[in-house]
Design a protein around this motif. Structure first.
Motif, PDB file in Angstrom:
ATOM      1  N   UNK A 119     -50.214 -26.463 142.628  1.00  0.00           N
ATOM      2  CA  UNK A 119     -51.384 -27.349 142.713  1.00  0.00           C
ATOM      3  C   UNK A 119     -52.645 -26.595 142.289  1.00  0.00           C
ATOM      4  N   UNK A 120     -52.824 -25.392 142.809  1.00  0.00           N
ATOM      5  CA  UNK A 120     -54.017 -24.595 142.526  1.00  0.00           C
ATOM      6  C   UNK A 120     -54.033 -24.091 141.083  1.00  0.00           C
ATOM      7  N   UNK A 121     -52.930 -23.534 140.641  1.00  0.00           N
ATOM      8  CA  UNK A 121     -52.888 -22.907 139.317  1.00  0.00           C
ATOM      9  C   UNK A 121     -52.854 -23.903 138.160  1.00  0.00           C
ATOM     10  N   UNK A 122     -52.682 -25.196 138.463  1.00  0.00           N
ATOM     11  CA  UNK A 122     -52.698 -26.193 137.385  1.00  0.00           C
ATOM     12  C   UNK A 122     -54.038 -26.209 136.648  1.00  0.00           C
ATOM     13  N   UNK A 123     -55.095 -25.762 137.317  1.00  0.00           N
ATOM     14  CA  UNK A 123     -56.433 -25.844 136.719  1.00  0.00           C
ATOM     15  C   UNK A 123     -56.675 -24.793 135.637  1.00  0.00           C
ATOM     16  N   UNK A 124     -55.749 -23.835 135.534  1.00  0.00           N
ATOM     17  CA  UNK A 124     -55.780 -22.891 134.405  1.00  0.00           C
ATOM     18  C   UNK A 124     -54.434 -22.931 133.668  1.00  0.00           C
ATOM     19  N   UNK A 126     -51.545 -22.703 134.773  1.00  0.00           N
ATOM     20  CA  UNK A 126     -50.593 -21.726 135.299  1.00  0.00           C
ATOM     21  C   UNK A 126     -50.761 -20.321 134.753  1.00  0.00           C
ATOM     22  N   UNK A 127     -51.866 -20.082 134.053  1.00  0.00           N
ATOM     23  CA  UNK A 127     -52.093 -18.771 133.426  1.00  0.00           C
ATOM     24  C   UNK A 127     -53.442 -18.190 133.858  1.00  0.00           C
ATOM     25  N   UNK A 128     -53.557 -16.876 133.703  1.00  0.00           N
ATOM     26  CA  UNK A 128     -54.836 -16.208 133.941  1.00  0.00           C
ATOM     27  C   UNK A 128     -55.715 -16.354 132.699  1.00  0.00           C
ATOM     28  N   UNK A 184     -63.597  -0.222 135.552  1.00  0.00           N
ATOM     29  CA  UNK A 184     -62.353   0.556 135.509  1.00  0.00           C
ATOM     30  C   UNK A 184     -61.123  -0.295 135.832  1.00  0.00           C
ATOM     31  N   UNK A 185     -61.320  -1.472 136.445  1.00  0.00           N
ATOM     32  CA  UNK A 185     -60.187  -2.354 136.781  1.00  0.00           C
ATOM     33  C   UNK A 185     -59.807  -3.308 135.650  1.00  0.00           C
ATOM     34  N   UNK A 186     -60.684  -3.467 134.679  1.00  0.00           N
ATOM     35  CA  UNK A 186     -60.494  -4.509 133.663  1.00  0.00           C
ATOM     36  C   UNK A 186     -59.123  -4.442 132.986  1.00  0.00           C
ATOM     37  N   UNK A 187     -58.754  -3.294 132.465  1.00  0.00           N
ATOM     38  CA  UNK A 187     -57.488  -3.154 131.727  1.00  0.00           C
ATOM     39  C   UNK A 187     -56.280  -3.415 132.625  1.00  0.00           C
ATOM     40  N   UNK A 188     -56.306  -2.886 133.857  1.00  0.00           N
ATOM     41  CA  UNK A 188     -55.193  -3.102 134.792  1.00  0.00           C
ATOM     42  C   UNK A 188     -55.038  -4.573 135.132  1.00  0.00           C
ATOM     43  N   UNK A 189     -56.161  -5.239 135.371  1.00  0.00           N
ATOM     44  CA  UNK A 189     -56.110  -6.651 135.727  1.00  0.00           C
ATOM     45  C   UNK A 189     -55.619  -7.474 134.528  1.00  0.00           C
ATOM     46  N   UNK A 190     -55.979  -7.074 133.321  1.00  0.00           N
ATOM     47  CA  UNK A 190     -55.449  -7.721 132.106  1.00  0.00           C
ATOM     48  C   UNK A 190     -53.921  -7.592 132.062  1.00  0.00           C
ATOM     49  N   UNK A 191     -53.416  -6.406 132.434  1.00  0.00           N
ATOM     50  CA  UNK A 191     -51.960  -6.176 132.412  1.00  0.00           C
ATOM     51  C   UNK A 191     -51.250  -7.045 133.455  1.00  0.00           C
ATOM     52  N   UNK A 192     -51.917  -7.282 134.587  1.00  0.00           N
ATOM     53  CA  UNK A 192     -51.311  -8.087 135.660  1.00  0.00           C
ATOM     54  C   UNK A 192     -51.450  -9.586 135.424  1.00  0.00           C
ATOM     55  N   UNK A 193     -52.237  -9.970 134.443  1.00  0.00           N
ATOM     56  CA  UNK A 193     -52.508 -11.386 134.184  1.00  0.00           C
ATOM     57  C   UNK A 193     -51.231 -12.189 133.980  1.00  0.00           C
TER      58      UNK A 193
END
Length: 195
Positions: A119-124, A126-128, A184-193
């Motif tokens: 329900x929540x992730x439908x607004x994107x 299902x993707x980051x 410093x978190x940007x690249x890691x968070x991109x990988x976890x997307x």
């Protein structure tokens, strides 16, 4: 030799609790129903306040609201509910306290139909959504997706879920990566997307 200072998003203070939240939680995809429910409730408590205020009170909220177990929240006895307004560990605002009970009912109703995560992730879709903001000033406070989420949540019976709160929630649970590109978190968070 001085310790190397990590570059973080501009909104993060020197508070170690805030830094840990930014580094380990904010923007990392959350796909568990109960965790999303808890975060949505806490974000609603933030309305008009800074997030660090709620972060410092998070443990008190978990203790006061049955570790955000929705079934336990909706069955909480009236006397216990009434005492919450005296609990100095949480924000003592009657509307905000009552919103957690309303949200628990709405959450359980959605769960009867299926996954709250879906329900929540439908607004994107299902993707980051991976953004590429260079500065904090570029980051929006709401988007079309957060407006749609707010509308759907309100229709489902949730309160304290305006478009700005919904966007803060989307950032926090990794539906969008709004770490600035120099963080410093940007690249890691991109990988976890979630793609």
């Amino acid at each position: 030799m001085a310790a190397c200072k990590l570059n973080r998003c501009a909104w993060v203070s020197d508070d170690p609790l805030y830094q840990r939240y930014h580094d380990e939680v904010w923007g990392r995809p959350e796909r568990e129903d109960d965790a999303l429910f808890a975060k949505l409730c806490l974000d609603g408590q933030q309305a008009g306040l800074s997030w660090i205020t709620i972060l410092r009170k998070q443990k008190h909220y978990e203790d006061a609201f049955c570790q955000f177990n929705a079934k336990s929240i909706v069955t909480m006895p009236e006397e216990e509910r009434a005492r919450l307004i005296q609990n100095s560990g949480i924000i003592r605002n009657k509307l905000k306290i009552n919103s957690i009970f309303k949200n628990a009912e709405a959450y359980l109703a959605i769960k009867e139909q299926g996954s709250f995560t879906d329900f929540i992730w439908q607004f994107t879709d299902g993707k980051t959504v991976i953004n590429h903001w260079k500065t904090q000033q570029e980051v929006p406070v709401s988007t079309a997706a957060s407006k749609n989420m707010a509308k759907a949540l309100k229709k489902a019976g949730f309160t304290f879920v305006g478009e700005t709160i919904c966007y803060a929630f989307m950032q926090a649970v990794g539906m969008v990566n709004d770490h600035t590109t120099d963080c410093h978190c940007y690249a890691d968070v991109c990988k976890e997307a979630i793609r």
